[in-house]
Design a protein around this motif. Structure first.
Motif, PDB file in Angstrom:
ATOM      1  N   UNK A  68       0.825  -1.216   0.000  1.00  0.00           N
ATOM      2  CA  UNK A  68       0.000   0.000   0.000  1.00  0.00           C
ATOM      3  C   UNK A  68       0.855   1.260   0.000  1.00  0.00           C
ATOM      4  N   UNK A  69       1.934   1.254   0.758  1.00  0.00           N
ATOM      5  CA  UNK A  69       2.801   2.435   0.799  1.00  0.00           C
ATOM      6  C   UNK A  69       3.426   2.705  -0.566  1.00  0.00           C
ATOM      7  N   UNK A  70       3.861   1.649  -1.239  1.00  0.00           N
ATOM      8  CA  UNK A  70       4.521   1.828  -2.533  1.00  0.00           C
ATOM      9  C   UNK A  70       3.538   2.113  -3.660  1.00  0.00           C
ATOM     10  N   UNK A  71       2.358   1.500  -3.577  1.00  0.00           N
ATOM     11  CA  UNK A  71       1.398   1.583  -4.688  1.00  0.00           C
ATOM     12  C   UNK A  71       0.018   1.989  -4.158  1.00  0.00           C
ATOM     13  N   UNK A  72      -0.140   3.238  -3.742  1.00  0.00           N
ATOM     14  CA  UNK A  72      -1.400   3.679  -3.142  1.00  0.00           C
ATOM     15  C   UNK A  72      -2.568   3.707  -4.119  1.00  0.00           C
ATOM     16  N   UNK A  73      -2.295   3.597  -5.418  1.00  0.00           N
ATOM     17  CA  UNK A  73      -3.379   3.632  -6.408  1.00  0.00           C
ATOM     18  C   UNK A  73      -3.976   2.255  -6.666  1.00  0.00           C
ATOM     19  N   UNK A  74      -3.524   1.235  -5.927  1.00  0.00           N
ATOM     20  CA  UNK A  74      -4.061  -0.124  -6.069  1.00  0.00           C
ATOM     21  C   UNK A  74      -4.962  -0.433  -4.885  1.00  0.00           C
ATOM     22  N   UNK A  75      -6.114  -1.020  -5.132  1.00  0.00           N
ATOM     23  CA  UNK A  75      -7.038  -1.439  -4.074  1.00  0.00           C
ATOM     24  C   UNK A  75      -6.616  -2.826  -3.590  1.00  0.00           C
ATOM     25  N   UNK A  76      -5.976  -2.893  -2.446  1.00  0.00           N
ATOM     26  CA  UNK A  76      -5.415  -4.144  -1.933  1.00  0.00           C
ATOM     27  C   UNK A  76      -6.415  -4.829  -0.999  1.00  0.00           C
ATOM     28  N   UNK A  77      -6.642  -6.102  -1.236  1.00  0.00           N
ATOM     29  CA  UNK A  77      -7.497  -6.915  -0.360  1.00  0.00           C
ATOM     30  C   UNK A  77      -6.675  -8.089   0.132  1.00  0.00           C
ATOM     31  N   UNK A  78      -6.125  -7.977   1.330  1.00  0.00           N
ATOM     32  CA  UNK A  78      -5.258  -9.031   1.857  1.00  0.00           C
ATOM     33  C   UNK A  78      -6.030 -10.154   2.532  1.00  0.00           C
ATOM     34  N   UNK A  79      -7.367 -10.086   2.539  1.00  0.00           N
ATOM     35  CA  UNK A  79      -8.163 -11.112   3.205  1.00  0.00           C
ATOM     36  C   UNK A  79      -8.496 -12.299   2.298  1.00  0.00           C
ATOM     37  N   UNK A  80      -8.253 -12.182   0.997  1.00  0.00           N
ATOM     38  CA  UNK A  80      -8.692 -13.212   0.059  1.00  0.00           C
ATOM     39  C   UNK A  80      -7.520 -14.069  -0.404  1.00  0.00           C
ATOM     40  N   UNK A  81      -7.829 -15.241  -0.955  1.00  0.00           N
ATOM     41  CA  UNK A  81      -6.794 -16.107  -1.510  1.00  0.00           C
ATOM     42  C   UNK A  81      -6.371 -15.639  -2.899  1.00  0.00           C
ATOM     43  N   UNK A  82      -7.303 -15.078  -3.642  1.00  0.00           N
ATOM     44  CA  UNK A  82      -6.959 -14.529  -4.950  1.00  0.00           C
ATOM     45  C   UNK A  82      -8.021 -13.543  -5.395  1.00  0.00           C
ATOM     46  N   UNK A  83      -7.636 -12.715  -6.357  1.00  0.00           N
ATOM     47  CA  UNK A  83      -8.552 -11.768  -6.988  1.00  0.00           C
ATOM     48  C   UNK A  83      -8.499 -12.012  -8.488  1.00  0.00           C
ATOM     49  N   UNK A  84      -9.660 -12.216  -9.102  1.00  0.00           N
ATOM     50  CA  UNK A  84      -9.728 -12.428 -10.546  1.00  0.00           C
ATOM     51  C   UNK A  84     -10.583 -11.330 -11.158  1.00  0.00           C
ATOM     52  N   UNK A  85      -9.966 -10.495 -11.987  1.00  0.00           N
ATOM     53  CA  UNK A  85     -10.704  -9.448 -12.687  1.00  0.00           C
ATOM     54  C   UNK A  85     -10.726  -9.705 -14.187  1.00  0.00           C
ATOM     55  N   UNK A  86     -10.604 -10.970 -14.578  1.00  0.00           N
ATOM     56  CA  UNK A  86     -10.691 -11.325 -15.988  1.00  0.00           C
ATOM     57  C   UNK A  86      -9.357 -11.241 -16.686  1.00  0.00           C
ATOM     58  N   UNK A  87      -8.950 -10.033 -17.058  1.00  0.00           N
ATOM     59  CA  UNK A  87      -7.673  -9.846 -17.744  1.00  0.00           C
ATOM     60  C   UNK A  87      -6.530  -9.683 -16.754  1.00  0.00           C
ATOM     61  N   UNK A  88      -6.855  -9.707 -15.457  1.00  0.00           N
ATOM     62  CA  UNK A  88      -5.867  -9.483 -14.414  1.00  0.00           C
ATOM     63  C   UNK A  88      -6.232 -10.349 -13.213  1.00  0.00           C
ATOM     64  N   UNK A  89      -5.263 -11.150 -12.742  1.00  0.00           N
ATOM     65  CA  UNK A  89      -5.532 -12.032 -11.604  1.00  0.00           C
ATOM     66  C   UNK A  89      -4.305 -12.068 -10.703  1.00  0.00           C
TER      67      UNK A  89
END
Length: 328
Positions: free
Chosen positions: A136-157
């Protein structure tokens, strides 16, 4: 014409993470025909140091990225991305070879590399829970969810730490080629095809301590009754807990809410029924507990981007037509 997965190893790479994509994608097949062509590459062919004190020899240099349908960056201690939030010119040049429209993936701290490359800006992603604050400190423009095993947004996982890479890669195989193929891969690897919950259950933070017991038996009970109403009050009554205690315990154990967990189970069951039976679409919706055909259609579209009819046609298609499908 198989789907090319290029795995980019940046030094020092996490050897465990690097081994996951070739094992999972390299095992996926239909009628003894491979569904993926996995190519492990570095910034140059040759040895790549790992975080465990040994080196791995990679056959390919960055030219392998030019043929990629999917690019995957495993966990790494690559200093520019991990400490400074930047990438050197040679990495930018390597990533510039990736074709437009390719899918981008990361395992664990590989997300730092994708973020430094600008691929995660404004997007939801995850990484190892112990590195989330630094991320988060390095990349504040990313929405980080540390509670999940993975995030799948189709073209980005992106996946959480280490073994969560198995969960993500199996999920992608399931998304690309259906549950039957993914289950066969998991069976070969002797791992669970799907793990309940999220990374939250592994985070070092206080978990409510009481004598209420586990919600595990209730989760098993609920899976057998997905066609029935399953609100928090019903689940809590089965577990002999108050709704508030049950919801708190459930999230502590699984990393998600009872409602989100039930919905995920119902969608997964609907996909299984579409793949493995000839039940009418409205019957699939009812048996999975999703109610109506329109509800099933909406949830399936959000999950995999297909209608029930298109999903059944795609995942029960011949190997020749299913092999070259690329998730979008």
């Amino acid at each position: 014409m198989t789907h090319v997965v290029a795995v980019l190893a940046l030094p020092p790479v996490v050897g465990f993470d690097l081994a996951i994509p070739p094992q999972v994608f390299g095992t996926a097949e239909r009628d003894c025909e491979p569904l993926y062509d996995v190519r492990v590459c570095g910034l140059a062919p040759g040895p790549v140091p790992t975080t465990a004190g040994y080196a791995l020899h990679v056959e390919h240099g960055p030219e392998a990225l030019a043929a990629a349908d999917t690019v995957l960056v495993p966990g790494t201690h690559f200093v520019p991305a991990r400490r400074d939030g930047v990438l050197p010119a040679e990495v930018h040049e390597a990533l510039a070879r990736v074709p437009e429209g390719a899918r981008w993936m990361s395992i664990c701290t590989g997300a730092f590399v994708l973020a430094a490359a600008g691929r995660l800006a404004g997007r939801r992603a995850t990484t190892h829970w112990a590195r989330a604050a630094q991320f988060r400190r390095l990349y504040p423009d990313v929405e980080v969810d540390e509670d999940v095993l993975f995030v799948d947004e189709g073209d980005l996982a992106t996946s959480a730490g280490l073994a969560a890479g198995l969960d993500l890669c199996l999920h992608v195989v399931r998304r690309d080629h259906g549950a039957a193929v993914a289950n066969e891969v998991a069976r070969h690897l002797v791992v669970a095809p799907w793990r309940d919950g999220g990374q939250a259950q592994f985070i070092e933070r206080p978990v409510p301590v009481d004598d209420d017991g586990s919600t595990g038996p209730t989760r098993t009970w609920a899976r057998e009754r997905l066609s029935e109403p399953l609100d928090v009050a019903t689940l809590a009554r089965h577990a002999a807990m108050s709704p508030r205690t049950f919801a708190r315990r459930f999230r502590a154990e699984t990393g998600t809410s009872p409602h989100a967990w039930i919905l995920a189970q119902r969608i997964a069951h609907a996909r299984h029924l579409l793949e493995s039976t000839d039940l009418a679409i409205d019957r699939v919706a009812a048996d999975a507990g999703l109610g109506t055909t329109s509800s099933l259609r909406a949830h399936l579209a959000a999950d995999v981007g297909l209608s029930p009819v298109a999903y059944r046609r795609t995942y029960r298609a011949s190997p020749r037509t299913a092999t070259n499908r690329t998730a979008t």
